[in-house]
Design an enzyme around this catalytic site. Structure first.
Site, short mmCIF file in Angstrom:
data_model
loop_
_atom_site.label_atom_id
_atom_site.label_comp_id
_atom_site.label_asym_id
_atom_site.label_seq_id
_atom_site.Cartn_x
_atom_site.Cartn_y
_atom_site.Cartn_z
N GLU A 71 -3.01 0.11 7.90
CA GLU A 71 -2.24 0.37 9.29
C GLU A 71 -2.35 -0.07 10.54
OE1 GLU A 71 -0.76 4.51 8.91
OE2 GLU A 71 -1.16 4.81 7.30
N ARG B 224 0.73 -1.47 0.25
CA ARG B 224 -0.38 -0.15 -0.22
C ARG B 224 0.60 1.35 -0.43
NH1 ARG B 224 -2.22 3.04 4.41
NH2 ARG B 224 -4.04 4.40 3.38
N TYR C 86 -4.35 2.52 15.75
CA TYR C 86 -2.81 2.50 16.70
C TYR C 86 -2.92 2.88 18.43
CZ TYR C 86 -0.07 3.53 12.40
OH TYR C 86 0.19 3.56 11.33
N GLU D 98 -6.47 9.08 6.31
CA GLU D 98 -6.44 9.65 7.23
C GLU D 98 -7.46 11.34 7.59
OE1 GLU D 98 -2.88 9.02 9.35
OE2 GLU D 98 -3.60 6.91 10.04
N ASN E 31 -6.88 2.07 10.27
CA ASN E 31 -5.81 2.36 10.85
C ASN E 31 -5.63 2.86 11.71
OD1 ASN E 31 -5.05 2.46 7.74
ND2 ASN E 31 -4.09 4.97 7.81
N HIS F 155 -2.37 11.01 0.58
CA HIS F 155 -1.48 11.03 1.62
C HIS F 155 -1.21 12.29 1.88
CE1 HIS F 155 -0.42 7.45 4.46
NE2 HIS F 155 0.14 9.18 5.47
O1 IFM Z 1 3.08 8.50 9.87
C1 IFM Z 1 1.65 8.01 9.91
C2 IFM Z 1 1.27 7.69 8.46
O2 IFM Z 1 1.54 8.66 7.42
C3 IFM Z 1 -0.26 7.81 9.07
N1 IFM Z 1 -0.91 7.10 9.37
C4 IFM Z 1 -0.52 7.36 11.24
C5 IFM Z 1 1.25 6.99 11.37
C6 IFM Z 1 1.29 6.76 12.27
O3 IFM Z 1 2.18 8.01 12.69
#
Ligand code: IFM
Length: 452
Positions: free
Chosen positions: A353, A79, A296, A168, A294, A123
């Site tokens: 992600e 990706r 985190y 995002e 995504n 992006h």
């Molecule tokens: O590096 C970023 C990415 O560009 C977008 N999602 C989160 C990642 C980590 O912060």
């Protein structure tokens, strides 16, 4: 991996992800125009150490080596994002064929190595000329995005397995225009909300031309979602968590899947709500073929009547933290996937992600990043747990293939499976890359029915 290696369906997609500005470098090459991130990086005090994406991982020149690395790691999918200013250096008008040539070489190089190309159109690297004309808060950007989506999908077509319109949009709109932490660095809540609306309209408006140009590809969007948990059993904290969820998640999910902004947040945002033209919500909520998620962090939220805006504060709840200071909470990924599957009628989902930065150390020419291995293993198990509860997850993309330019953190934070020496541009796989390759290989064997 131990005997507890999760088993995924044979056609599950195992990939890695990157983005254009974070890895390409070559910002002045082949007619590329400036982007808002070039400008932001050149603004003193915005980026750690004054770092820039001017060279980054020099992927623009080293892409073949990077594709070979992926092949060595046996990843099935890559990706990456296209840099809008390479295709339209002034944002609109004059098309730069050399920019498209680069991405065509990349796509063909991936296919030649048996790796699926997955493209993200936006992006975050908006052409500076479009920002000079007002950027995402200005309505005319919608047409510019559609023309850009047309040009890319026309050239790359069905060779690309999936196209995501946006990565995002929460970050593009709220960090870029609302809070000033990302390019273009505005701190204006109303501008952030208007930018978010135009991002969503641009996403929906581009879908028809994308489908016409690439009927065999899947078309969707990638959202960063952040599950909110109340800090206590109190009703007040539950409501505060609901508001955080509204701001972070529902403000994007509801328009896309329900065709309306969440009414509680519309009321909460008061005079800052965006202007919405007639018919916009039907455009925003056009059907999509996949949702990229995504993940985190999760956020624990408490009611705080003294806090400006949404009257809430976040509470540091997770003892284990990554190099970014982000709490580690794999269960949040299961909870999130199960919850959105319950609340919306979703298309197939891809975790587009997931990953972690850690302060890696090179010792004897190797990076033994056991913490990152542990992070990935638990999050992949969390994906499997969601699938066992019925969520239709089709793939997982590790963030990121390479250590790269981590936006306002510059090169301080390393998310890569592959270590990059930014002085020499030497790359080598970390322990986590070997572990991920092994996981993928084991899944392949499981798919072929061989004993593991
Ligand atoms: O590096 C970023 C990415 O560009 C977008 N999602 C989160 C990642 C980590 O912060």
């Amino acid at each position: 991996m131990s005997s507890s290696t999760p088993t995924f369906p044979p056609d599950f997609t195992w990939g890695v992800a990157t983005s254009s500005y974070q890895i390409e470098g070559a910002v002045h090459e082949d007619g590329r125009g400036p982007s808002i991130w070039d400008t932001f990086c050149a603004t003193p005090g915005k980026i750690a150490n004054g770092d820039t994406g001017d060279v980054a991982c020099d992927h623009y020149h080293r892409w073949e080596q990077d594709l070979d690395l992926m092949q060595e790691l046996r990843v099935g999918a890559y990706r990456f994002s296209v840099a809008w200013p390479r295709v339209f250096p002034e944002g609109t008008g004059r098309l730069e064929e050399r920019g498209l040539d680069f991405y065509e070489r990349l796509v063909d190089g991936l296919l030649a190595r048996g790796i699926e190309p997955h493209v993200t159109l936006y992006h975050w690297d908006l052409p500076q000329a479009l920002q000079d004309a007002g950027g995402w808060p200005e309505r005319r950007i919608v047409d510019a995005f559609v023309a850009y989506a047309d040009a890319v999908t026309r050239r790359l077509g069905d060779r690309v397995v999936s196209y995501a319109t946006l990565n995002e949009p929460w970050c593009s709109a709220f960090l870029g225009y609302g809070q000033g932490e990302h390019a273009p660095g505005l701190s204006d809540h109303a501008a952030g909300l208007q930018a978010a609306h135009h991002l969503l309209v641009a996403h929906g408006a581009a879908l028809d031309v994308m489908r016409a140009n690439a009927p065999g590809s899947r078309h969707g969007i990638v959202l960063n979602l952040n599950p909110a948990y109340p800090a206590s059993d109190s009703d007040e904290d539950a409501l505060a968590a609901r508001r955080f969820d509204g701001f972070f998640n529902r403000w994007y999910l509801d328009p896309i899947f329900l065709g309306a902004y969440p009414s509680d947040m519309w009321d909460a945002f008061g005079a800052n709500v965006p202007s919405v033209a007639e018919g916009d919500m039907a455009v925003v909520s056009k059907p999509i073929d996949f949702l990229g998620v995504n993940y985190y962090v999760r956020t624990v939220v408490a009611h705080d009547p003294d806090a400006p805006g949404l009257a809430l504060r976040t509470v540091a709840a997770d003892a284990e933290r990554t190099g970014m200071g982000w709490g580690v909470y794999p269960r949040g990924l299961t909870d999130l996937l199960v919850r959105i599957d319950r609340d919306y009628t979703l298309p197939p989902v891809y975790v587009t992600e997931n990953g972690a930065a850690y302060p890696d150390k090179v010792v004897d020419g190797a990076v033994r990043d056991a913490d990152r291995v542990h992070y990935f293993a638990r999050h992949i198990e969390a994906v499997q747990a969601a699938m066992q509860q019925g969520v239709d997850v089709r793939g997982y993309f590790a963030w990121s293939l390479l250590d790269n330019f981590e936006w306002a953190h510059g090169y301080d934070q390393r998310f890569g499976l592959v270590h990059v020496d930014f002085e020499t541009q030497e790359r080598f796989p970390k322990q986590s890359a070997r572990w991920y390759a092994d996981l993928i290989a084991r899944q392949g064997r499981a798919a072929a029915g061989a004993a593991t």
